[in-house]
Scaffold this motif. Structure first.
Motif, mmCIF file in Angstrom:
data_model
loop_
_atom_site.group_PDB
_atom_site.id
_atom_site.type_symbol
_atom_site.label_atom_id
_atom_site.label_comp_id
_atom_site.label_asym_id
_atom_site.label_seq_id
_atom_site.Cartn_x
_atom_site.Cartn_y
_atom_site.Cartn_z
ATOM 1 N N SER A 198 126.077 14.876 -0.282
ATOM 2 C CA SER A 198 127.448 15.394 -0.179
ATOM 3 C C SER A 198 127.703 16.443 -1.264
ATOM 4 C CB SER A 198 128.457 14.253 -0.308
ATOM 5 O OG SER A 198 128.384 13.376 0.788
ATOM 6 N N ARG A 199 127.232 16.143 -2.483
ATOM 7 C CA ARG A 199 127.425 17.121 -3.565
ATOM 8 C C ARG A 199 126.689 18.418 -3.266
ATOM 9 N NH1 ARG A 199 127.165 12.570 -7.100
ATOM 10 N NH2 ARG A 199 124.944 12.880 -7.491
ATOM 11 N N SER A 214 132.746 8.622 -0.571
ATOM 12 C CA SER A 214 132.246 9.989 -0.701
ATOM 13 C C SER A 214 130.930 10.209 0.022
ATOM 14 C CB SER A 214 132.088 10.341 -2.181
ATOM 15 O OG SER A 214 131.199 9.433 -2.810
ATOM 16 N N TYR A 250 119.980 19.560 -6.344
ATOM 17 C CA TYR A 250 119.720 18.621 -5.258
ATOM 18 C C TYR A 250 118.317 18.042 -5.383
ATOM 19 C CZ TYR A 250 119.767 16.986 -0.342
ATOM 20 O OH TYR A 250 119.732 16.236 0.808
ATOM 21 N N GLU A 287 128.536 20.662 -0.926
ATOM 22 C CA GLU A 287 129.678 21.290 -1.574
ATOM 23 C C GLU A 287 129.231 22.442 -2.482
ATOM 24 O OE1 GLU A 287 131.983 18.409 -3.669
ATOM 25 O OE2 GLU A 287 132.010 17.012 -1.980
ATOM 26 N N SER A 288 128.115 22.239 -3.188
ATOM 27 C CA SER A 288 127.707 23.205 -4.208
ATOM 28 C C SER A 288 126.683 24.221 -3.731
ATOM 29 C CB SER A 288 127.134 22.457 -5.413
ATOM 30 O OG SER A 288 125.894 21.840 -5.070
ATOM 31 N N GLU A 337 125.562 10.322 -1.454
ATOM 32 C CA GLU A 337 126.446 10.961 -2.427
ATOM 33 C C GLU A 337 125.820 12.246 -2.968
ATOM 34 O OE1 GLU A 337 127.261 9.017 -6.282
ATOM 35 O OE2 GLU A 337 129.354 9.082 -5.651
#
Length: 967
Positions: free
Chosen positions: A198-199, A293, A209, A202-203, A195
């Protein structure tokens, strides 16, 4: 007491737990609360347990089997808004925004937990910790970890007793309690890491991270197998944060040109607009809505979106010799580097082992290997190489070099950076400045099989005579000749008559090698489809025909006039010779052969091979019935003639079986519809049940309409039935005695029957009346029509329409069956859900003892299951009488196989003095003693769940068993 110690004390037995009320099961409340503190705070007491139509594939057969059989499979965290709601799917801990159907049934947690406990108790116990933690063990950590977390969710959602029962079962089934808790912690770590990753994709926020992963490693000091690998990842993230500008690549004793350095800038450039989830196609977004997700980044990478930025990086191919037809190489982000050709090798060699991270996904994260023979640090390095994370520049360099370096034995994939660097620089030194022909020749000499195939295709389609000469020389000199057969076929397919002289030289070489074909099955150089003497001979004949310029249609007509026994091998070779890239040519040839064939078996062979052709015509999900797809004019008359052929299909012509096709014409109709609208083949299956018409008739009507230029026959459509009318139909059925329900249903219109059909399988808030539920376990029909070469026998085993399967009467039925076992020997009755519910349908078969058998195993593993003869089915039962534990006084055997449950179960009884005596088999099919669950209990459970049994009953006497065993 820190959290780690607290979990182990609470769950693994450091403290004394109280017993759950009335259960005798210890309470693990304190441990669950600590475990839940590590996961997202959902579900909670307001979350509902529901059955969603789609569920993500889980790790291992055990979890998937449980998920498929449970009445629920997801926690709905909150009520849907605009058709979507956050859900936590079974086996996961993180929520995913999911599209929710208008009606979805509520699950029964009590029943599902009981099913989980039963399934865990059936798993083969693993005694050693090492075996328990193996990633492929269904009775190990990959099953127990998610189940332990599901138990924690149950506790969190207000079901502490159910949570305790699962945990207690897992603890008693594992080598010790700690490995179960570790498995749960491992699942938590992996899920949260996915998860977080994945974030990041995207960012693009490197600092966030790094901080989130650091917090996760602090939160999970033990149990999480990937923690050491994550520590390696954190080092590279810290490097990126400290040095936003990547260090220039350096290579000892080599000066890297500025152009090459510029050509790797794409590795660390930010992703282009449109490469994130905010700009993905609608169909991809819909798929993401059904995935947890933590799997989003992996799915986006697989389709060339998101962190990976381009699908070409997942499989760059032989980019040093790009296929002009492959546009992904020249349009991908690595295109500037690939444009340098072999001059890109030094800069890529310099980057090997480089740890500077990029915004691309790790190209190796879908590979998996596992070994206990390595050290802890070696396992951490291996896990880091395989985990989903940002790729380093070294990862991307390795990917591109492995795709371009000759590697005949696939040794480089396991090599360290220094070895790959040495090979790359040597190849560059030898071939720098060489033309593509020279480099291609190097691949032919020392490349992998895929590289040789790539070069063969390029040279075969080339107009340069030098390419043809190099390739032919290579193929002729390949030893043994059989090792180049696939490439020779590919070459002949491309050059046709241009390969005539070469094929004339090659054929004598391979025929000399294979001789009489007696050792062909052991020839490891031949692909498996060639390891049959007949198939190989037909392939060589086709190869000769291609080189002689004989058209596929003419070849098909020659086969049509030949020996039926050779037809299957010949048609397979014909299609292989045409190749999968020319489906239109393949279909034209097969139709020419089918039309020319006068022998019904040969015609059948051609028609069933239509189903092997991936047709080039568009296959839509829906079509306008008033303006449907039509057959090309060149096919219309042929299909018309073929569909009119009413000669029967004999059961011994082929091991394949096609949906109730009993005549050549029916198979032709099936094949014809398949070439135009494959989806309708499957849609008509439900329509046949709804209309109570043979499936083959619906296909024939549909194809006849297409051929005649008419609209397609109307199909039953539940959407045409108002909800109030459906409620009237259900209410009327509920007021009727069970024996009258089907007569009422028969009087409905096709659309009303379709509405009933859909409602029965998805009742929603309109529950099934008691009379309908009662009919679920009653035999309402019997199959009497021959099918697949088997002729049913009515009334076997004293069963007939009207017979009800009930837990209160099943023992009496078995007693009657055992008392008359000799009258029922070699009888099989299969019982399953009626095509148009409610009710069951039955089919009885009587076996004939074979005169002899040339297959001591009865062929039961060699033939398709639909083509087992009744005698084949009894061979397994015959073996039981030969086991040491078989009682001497057993005069017969009654066996019942149960399907469609949470397992595939078998209940069996010896018949001793006319009385059924139950016994069980172990995992090795050896007699293991008495059964733990009675058939009556199983029927009662299924009745309570409202789902019908799907089972078969076999009866065989000792005398018949011994006769079968001797043959």
């Amino acid at each position: 007491m820190n959290l780690r110690i607290g979990i182990f004390c609470a769950l693994a037995g450091c403290a004394i737990q109280s017993a759950s009320a009335n259960s005798g099961t210890p309470s693990f409340a304190a441990g669950f609360e600590m475990l839940n503190a590590l996961t997202p705070p959902l579900p909670d007491g307001s979350s509902s347990w529901r059955k969603l139509p789609r569920i993500n594939h889980l790790d291992g057969n055990a979890l998937n089997t449980m998920a498929n059989s449970m009445s629920g499979n997801a926690w709905i965290v909150s009520e849907p808004t605009d058709g979507a709601a956050p859900t936590i799917q079974f086996g996961h801990i993180t929520a995913t925004e999911t599209q929710i159907p208008e009606t979805f049934p509520e699950g029964d947690l009590e029943s599902d937990v009981a099913g989980i406990i039963e399934a865990v108790n059936r798993l083969e116990r693993v005694s050693g910790i090492e075996d328990f933690t193996r990633p492929w063990s269904d009775a190990g950590s990959r099953t127990f970890g998610p189940l332990m977390l599901f138990a924690a969710q149950l506790h969190q959602a207000g079901h502490p007793r159910l949570a305790d029962e699962i945990a207690w079962t897992l603890f008693r089934s594992a080598p010790n309690r700690e490995v179960v808790i570790d498995a749960a912690l491992d699942r938590i770590g992996n899920s949260l890491q996915e998860e977080i990753t994945s974030r990041f994709f995207e960012s693009g926020d490197w600092q966030a991270y790094h901080d989130e992963l650091t917090e996760l490693t602090t939160k999970l000091p033990r149990g999480w197998e990937n923690r050491p690998a994550t520590a390696i990842l954190l080092e590279s993230l810290a490097q990126r944060i400290e040095h936003p500008d990547p260090p220039p690549p350096r290579l000892e004793n080599h000066e890297i040109p500025a152009a090459a350095i510029d050509a790797i800038a794409w590795m660390t450039d930010p992703p282009e607009a449109g490469d994130t989830e905010d700009h993905i196609p609608p169909e991809v977004a819909e798929m993401l809505a059904h995935l947890p997700s933590e799997y989003h980044a992996q799915y986006l990478e697989s389709v060339g979106i998101g962190g990976s930025q381009a699908a070409s990086l997942s499989n760059p191919g032989l980019w040093l010799l790009p296929d002009p037809a492959d546009s992904t190489i020249v349009s991908g982000p690595a295109a500037p580097l690939m444009a340098l050709g072999i001059d890109a090798f030094p800069v890529l060699a310099a980057l090997l082992g480089d740890t500077y991270p990029t915004r691309f996904a790790n190209p190796g994260h879908r590979s998996h290997s596992f070994s206990y023979r390595t050290s802890a640090i070696e396992r951490a390095i291996e896990a880091h190489a395989q985990m989903n994370r940002p790729a380093t520049r070294g990862d991307l360099a390795r990917l591109l070099l492995l795709a371009a370096l000759p590697d005949p034995d696939n040794q480089l994939t396991r090599a360290d950076p220094e070895t790959i660097r040495s090979v790359a620089l040597e190849f560059h030194s030898t071939h720098a400045g060489a033309d593509t022909t020279t480099i291609a020749a190097a691949y032919l000499a020392d490349g992998s099989d895929s590289q040789k195939t790539h070069v063969t295709r390029l040279f075969a389609t080339s107009s340069d005579p030098d390419h043809h000469e190099i390739l032919e020389q290579h193929l002729i000199e390949t030893s043994p000749p059989s090792a180049s057969l696939s490439s020779v076929i590919l070459y002949a397919q491309q050059r046709k008559t241009g390969a005539r002289d070469f094929v004339a030289k090659y054929l004598p070489l391979i025929r000399e090698e294979i001789g009489d074909g007696s050792n062909i099955e052991e020839n490891r150089h031949l692909a498996w489809e060639f390891r049959n003497p007949d198939q190989l001979e037909q392939t060589l004949r086709q190869l000769e025909s291609i080189a002689e310029g004989i058209s596929p249609e003419d070849t098909a007509r020659e086969i049509a006039a030949g020996d039926p026994a050779e037809a299957e091998a010949a048609v397979s070779a014909l299609l292989r010779g045409i190749g999968s890239e020319s489906p239109d040519a393949a279909l034209a040839a097969v139709l020419a052969g089918a039309d020319a064939a006068e022998d019904p078996q040969i015609r059948f062979t051609f028609l069933q091979n239509v189903l092997r052709i991936r047709n080039a015509q568009a296959v839509a999900d829906d079509e306008d019935p008033a303006d449907p797809a039509r057959f090309p004019e060149s096919q219309t008359e042929i299909w018309t003639r073929l569909i009119a052929d009413d000669r029967p299909i004999e059961p011994d012509w082929s091991d394949r079986f096609h949906r109730s096709t009993e005549t050549i014409g029916e198979l032709a109709a099936y094949a014809a519809e398949f070439t135009l609208m494959q989806n309708s083949i499957y849609q008509l299956d439900s329509a046949a049940h709804i209309l109570n018409r043979p499936y083959a008739d619906l296909i024939r009507d549909r194809v006849t309409a297409r051929l005649g230029g008419e609209p397609l026959p109307a199909m039953p459509d539940a959407a045409n039935v108002p909800e109030d009318r459906l409620r009237e139909i259900v209410a009327a059925a509920g007021e009727s005695p069970p024996e009258e329900i089907h007569s009422r249903l028969d009087a409905l219109t096709p659309d009303e029957r379709a509405a009933w059909f859909e409602w029965y399988f998805d009742p929603g808030d309109l529950s099934r009346p008691e009379s309908v539920r009662n009919l679920t376990f009653t035999i309402t029909s019997e199959k009497t029509t021959p099918q697949g070469g088997i002729t049913p026998v009515p009334g076997l085993l004293d069963l007939a329409p009207g017979f009800t399967i009930h837990e209160d009467t099943i023992d009496g039925y078995l007693s009657d069956l055992a008392a008359n076992a000799s009258d029922h020997s070699l009888s099989i009755v299969s019982i399953g859900r009626d095509g148009f519910p409610p009710g069951l349908t039955m089919q009885g078969i009587r076996a004939e003892l074979p005169a002899e058998s040339d297959d001591p195993d009865g062929g039961i593993h060699a033939r398709h299951h639909a083509m087992h003869t009744p005698a084949d089915m009894f061979r397994f039962h015959a073996r039981l009488f030969g086991l040491d534990d078989a009682p001497d006084e057993a005069a017969a055997l009654i066996s019942m196989s149960i399907h469609g449950m949470q397992y595939h179960g078998r209940f069996q009884w010896w018949v001793v003095d006319g009385v059924p005596v139950p016994f069980a088999l172990d995992d090795s099919n050896q007699i293991a003693g008495e059964i733990e669950t009675t058939l009556a209990e199983t029927i009662a459970d299924k009745r309570e769940a409202g789902t019908p049994l799907n089972f078969s009953i076999h009866v065989i006497t000792r005398e018949h068993a011994e006769t079968l065993a001797s043959r």
